[in-house]
Scaffold this motif. Structure first.
Motif, PDB file in Angstrom:
ATOM      1  N   CYS A 170      -4.367  -0.230  -0.142  1.00 17.77           N
ATOM      2  CA  CYS A 170      -4.949  -1.382   0.557  1.00 17.77           C
ATOM      3  C   CYS A 170      -6.426  -1.150   0.862  1.00 17.77           C
ATOM      4  CB  CYS A 170      -4.169  -1.686   1.826  1.00 17.77           C
ATOM      5  SG  CYS A 170      -4.491  -0.552   3.191  1.00 17.77           S
ATOM      6  N   VAL A 207      -0.117   4.169   0.481  1.00 21.40           N
ATOM      7  CA  VAL A 207      -0.620   5.174   1.413  1.00 21.40           C
ATOM      8  C   VAL A 207      -0.092   4.907   2.826  1.00 21.40           C
ATOM      9  CG1 VAL A 207      -2.685   6.238   2.404  1.00 21.40           C
ATOM     10  CG2 VAL A 207      -2.702   5.479   0.016  1.00 21.40           C
ATOM     11  N   CYS A 208      -0.283   3.664   3.351  1.00 19.09           N
ATOM     12  CA  CYS A 208       0.101   3.384   4.732  1.00 19.09           C
ATOM     13  C   CYS A 208       1.336   2.488   4.840  1.00 19.09           C
ATOM     14  CB  CYS A 208      -1.079   2.754   5.488  1.00 19.09           C
ATOM     15  SG  CYS A 208      -1.445   1.073   4.948  1.00 19.09           S
ATOM     16  N   CYS A 247      -7.156   1.529   3.564  1.00 22.00           N
ATOM     17  CA  CYS A 247      -6.986   2.902   3.090  1.00 22.00           C
ATOM     18  C   CYS A 247      -8.061   3.279   2.078  1.00 22.00           C
ATOM     19  CB  CYS A 247      -5.594   3.080   2.489  1.00 22.00           C
ATOM     20  SG  CYS A 247      -4.298   3.036   3.748  1.00 22.00           S
ATOM     21  N   CYS A 256       0.851  -1.194   0.000  1.00 20.24           N
ATOM     22  CA  CYS A 256       0.000   0.000   0.000  1.00 20.24           C
ATOM     23  C   CYS A 256       0.885   1.241   0.000  1.00 20.24           C
ATOM     24  CB  CYS A 256      -0.930   0.004   1.206  1.00 20.24           C
ATOM     25  SG  CYS A 256      -1.928   1.505   1.294  1.00 20.24           S
TER      26      CYS A 256
HETATM   27 ZN   LIG Z   1      -2.995   1.256   3.284  1.00 17.30          ZN
END
Ligand SMILES: [Zn+2]
Ligand SMILES: [Zn+2]
Length: 153
Positions: free
Chosen positions: A141, A99-100, A144, A97
């Motif tokens: 993911c 983002v995270c 997210c 992911c």
């Molecule tokens: Zn994520």
């Protein structure tokens, strides 16, 4: 309480690699073996600090390093930042992911046919001998995505 096969295998591997089974190393193995989250050394350190307040970060890092050298796990840096450690020694792909930073295992069966290895001489790989092929799926993911949907409303 029984010991999971993943833990038993890793302890046996440490023993075979000639590494002493200190209580700290055993605690690290218990926390790490079979963990599907691909933790960083820092995450394992934070997890164990409440029970092993005298353990240093260097101990966690060197234990993970020893496990990596012994082939009992692998270190992965698929995104910028600290390496994540993977106790799954079976061939598999990863979804990361962006983002995270979460990383999860993807079964090889999910891989599109075009992404499989072209072994042998010549071809696009210029005679490179392929030992393994790993596909990395980068994206967002589920967690997210859900967060993104929630904030959109
Ligand atoms: Zn994520
Ligand atoms: Zn993995």
């Amino acid at each position: 309480m029984g010991v999971s096969p993943a833990i038993a295998t890793m302890i046996e591997g440490l023993r075979r690699a000639g590494l002493k089974l200190t209580p700290q190393r055993l605690a690290i193995v218990h926390s790490f073996a079979g963990d599907p989250t691909h933790p960083t050394a820092q995450e394992i350190f934070d997890r164990l600090r409440p029970v092993l307040p005298t353990m240093s970060f260097a101990t966690v890092y060197s234990t993970l390093d020893s496990l990596t050298l012994a082939g009992l796990c692998s270190a992965r840096a698929l995104l910028p930042g600290a390496a994540r450690f993977d106790p799954n020694t079976e061939p598999h792909d990863h979804a990361v992911c962006e983002v995270c930073g979460a990383m999860r295992d993807i079964d090889l069966g999910a891989r599109p046919a075009g992404a499989r290895a072209e072994g042998g001489e010549g071809g696009a790989l210029g005679g490179f001998e392929v030992r393994s092929v790993e596909t990395i799926y980068r994206g967002v993911c589920e967690r997210c995505r859900a967060l993104r949907e929630a904030t959109r409303r």
